[in-house]
Design a protein around this motif. Structure first.
Motif, PDB file in Angstrom:
ATOM      1  N   LEU A   7       0.959   3.971  -3.074  1.00  0.00           N
ATOM      2  CA  LEU A   7       0.658   5.392  -2.884  1.00  0.00           C
ATOM      3  C   LEU A   7       1.798   6.278  -3.387  1.00  0.00           C
ATOM      4  CD1 LEU A   7      -1.238   7.555  -1.743  1.00  0.00           C
ATOM      5  CD2 LEU A   7      -0.102   7.258   0.473  1.00  0.00           C
ATOM      6  N   GLY A  15       0.809  -1.221   0.000  1.00  0.00           N
ATOM      7  CA  GLY A  15       0.000   0.000   0.000  1.00  0.00           C
ATOM      8  C   GLY A  15       0.841   1.269   0.000  1.00  0.00           C
ATOM      9  N   GLY A  16       1.926   1.265   0.802  1.00  0.00           N
ATOM     10  CA  GLY A  16       2.775   2.453   0.849  1.00  0.00           C
ATOM     11  C   GLY A  16       3.456   2.746  -0.493  1.00  0.00           C
ATOM     12  N   GLY A  21       2.482   0.647 -11.329  1.00  0.00           N
ATOM     13  CA  GLY A  21       1.666   0.110 -10.234  1.00  0.00           C
ATOM     14  C   GLY A  21       1.560  -1.404 -10.293  1.00  0.00           C
ATOM     15  N   LEU A  23       1.608   6.453  -7.103  1.00  0.00           N
ATOM     16  CA  LEU A  23       0.503   7.317  -7.522  1.00  0.00           C
ATOM     17  C   LEU A  23       0.881   8.788  -7.438  1.00  0.00           C
ATOM     18  CD1 LEU A  23      -2.454   7.426  -8.408  1.00  0.00           C
ATOM     19  CD2 LEU A  23      -3.105   7.472  -6.001  1.00  0.00           C
ATOM     20  N   VAL A  24       1.549   9.174  -6.359  1.00  0.00           N
ATOM     21  CA  VAL A  24       1.948  10.575  -6.196  1.00  0.00           C
ATOM     22  C   VAL A  24       2.989  10.980  -7.232  1.00  0.00           C
ATOM     23  CG1 VAL A  24       3.087  12.197  -4.630  1.00  0.00           C
ATOM     24  CG2 VAL A  24       1.347  10.632  -3.759  1.00  0.00           C
ATOM     25  N   THR A  47       1.386  11.282 -10.671  1.00  0.00           N
ATOM     26  CA  THR A  47       0.421  12.383 -10.769  1.00  0.00           C
ATOM     27  C   THR A  47       1.118  13.704 -11.038  1.00  0.00           C
ATOM     28  OG1 THR A  47      -1.099  11.233  -9.290  1.00  0.00           O
ATOM     29  CG2 THR A  47      -1.416  13.602  -9.567  1.00  0.00           C
TER      30      THR A  47
END
Length: 413
Positions: free
Chosen positions: A276, A272-273, A300, A279-280, A283
């Motif tokens: 994330l 999960g970390g 991912g 994703l950052v 983005t």
């Protein structure tokens, strides 16, 4: 002082030589002289002043220095000079130089001047003839452009027959090369042998304990990340490969540091970390939105596949599981006679039989064999290259089978 030496102009001759110095010839009057005209000097023409000599005094006056009171000697009257009669001016001669013909912009030859005709009828006839000649020029005459030189032409040859297929191919515009056939190209026997070798290393690491297995898993996770990016057409993606491999290493370390019941939470937390973080990063990446989304998808998924390899650290019966993976992969890639699906089917059955033979849970061999076949088929998708076969084709059978082995041994066992 000598006047002849200082005068700007030649000196005026004596008055007795009046005929030589007069500007106009003398007027010869014939007939009777009217009364009162005798002894009176001749008047100049109306509107004209009396002609003057070169030194500024009127002609007919005595020069300065004559006897005082003596009457001046008058010059005989002069008649105006008339220009001799001239013949009529000839007609203007046209320009003899070269001129440009406006309609055709070609050089014209100079034409001879038209003769001067005193007879009006002859002049009209000549003008009419010139107008007719200009309206309908004779071939090769003045003002007509020169005929082009005859060009050499080869004798006609018989046409060469061209097949209809050639005409059809020429009519179709050129298009980029299109791949034909099935996009699925499964890895061959050589990647399957390397997969079997990696399975043997994992079995040896598992025999040494958790740390030994973790060290071999690091190699498998790095190969998995590189093969996944190359499989999806992103190469060289050094930062993405490094980030995906780092997520696997962190997951291994988290499982080793966690207690016996906290291994699953460590894997999920690490996954999960890093997801994330991916994703950052994607983005705020300065790129086209479509490219950014594709990179986010590939990175991912690579993180997920790499981290899930850590599930072997949480599983039991690791040597039997990796052995079943190797057996199913080898049989699926072997050139067996018969239909194409015969090899994968035999590989799955052999994996199940191996699990049962070593006393493992019944679902272990089936899960390991199914994961190996799925990973092998994924590595053969979308016209893969040999490099894809030697990376993803080697690692994905073990990577996909790892979480299935954990499910089969922990949840179903």
């Amino acid at each position: 002082m000598d006047d002849a030496a200082t005068a700007l102009l030649p000196p005026v001759p004596p008055l007795d030589d009046a005929e030589a110095t007069a500007l106009l010839p003398p007027v010869r009057v014939s007939g009777a002289v009217p009364p009162g005209a005798q002894g009176r000097p001749a008047e100049p023409f109306p509107g004209h002043d009396r002609p003057r000599a070169r030194h500024g005094r009127p002609q007919g006056q005595a020069p300065a220095g004559g006897p005082y009171g003596q009457a001046p000697v008058q010059a005989p009257p002069q008649a105006p000079i008339q220009a001799p009669p001239q013949a009529h001016a000839p007609a203007p001669v046209p320009d003899q130089g070269q001129a440009l013909d406006q309609p055709t912009m070609t050089l014209k030859r100079p034409e001879p001047p038209a003769p001067v005709l005193n007879d009006p009828a002859a002049a009209r006839a000549a003008r009419a003839a010139r107008a007719a000649q200009n309206a309908h020029p004779a071939p090769g005459g003045h003002g007509a452009p020169a005929a082009p030189a005859a060009q050499f032409t080869a004798p006609p040859s018989a046409p060469v027959p061209v097949p209809a297929a050639v005409h059809a191919a020429a009519a179709v515009p050129a298009s980029p090369a299109v791949r034909t056939g099935s996009p699925i190209n499964d890895p061959g026997l050589q990647p399957a042998l390397i997969t079997a070798g990696a399975a043997a290393l994992l079995a040896g690491g598992a025999a040494l304990g958790q740390v030994g297995l973790a060290l071999v898993l690091v190699l498998l996770q790095g190969l998995t990340a590189a093969g996944w990016f190359r499989l999806n057409g992103m190469w060289p993606a050094r930062q993405g490969i490094a980030l995906a491999a780092l997520s696997g290493v962190v997951a291994d370390a988290a499982v080793l540091l966690a207690d016996e019941d906290g291994g699953t939470a460590a894997v999920v937390g690490t996954l999960g970390g890093f997801f994330l973080l991916v994703l950052v990063l994607q983005t705020f990446r300065p790129a086209d939105p479509k490219e950014r989304f594709y990179a986010l998808t590939v990175l991912g998924s690579a993180t997920v596949v790499t981290v899930l390899c850590t599930a072997l650290l949480l599983s039991d019966w690791v040597p039997a599981a990796v052995g079943a993976v190797a057996l199913a992969t080898l049989l699926a890639a072997a050139p067996l006679p018969g239909p194409k699906w015969l090899g994968p089917l035999l590989g799955l059955l052999a994996a199940v039989g191996l699990g049962l033979a070593v006393g493992a849970p019944p679902a272990l061999g089936a899960a390991a064999g199914l994961g190996a076949l799925i990973g092998r088929r994924v590595a053969g998708y979308d016209f893969p290259s040999r490099f894809v076969h030697m990376t993803a084709g080697v690692a994905l059978p073990l990577a996909v089978a790892s979480p299935l082995v954990w499910i089969a041994t922990t949840l179903l066992g």
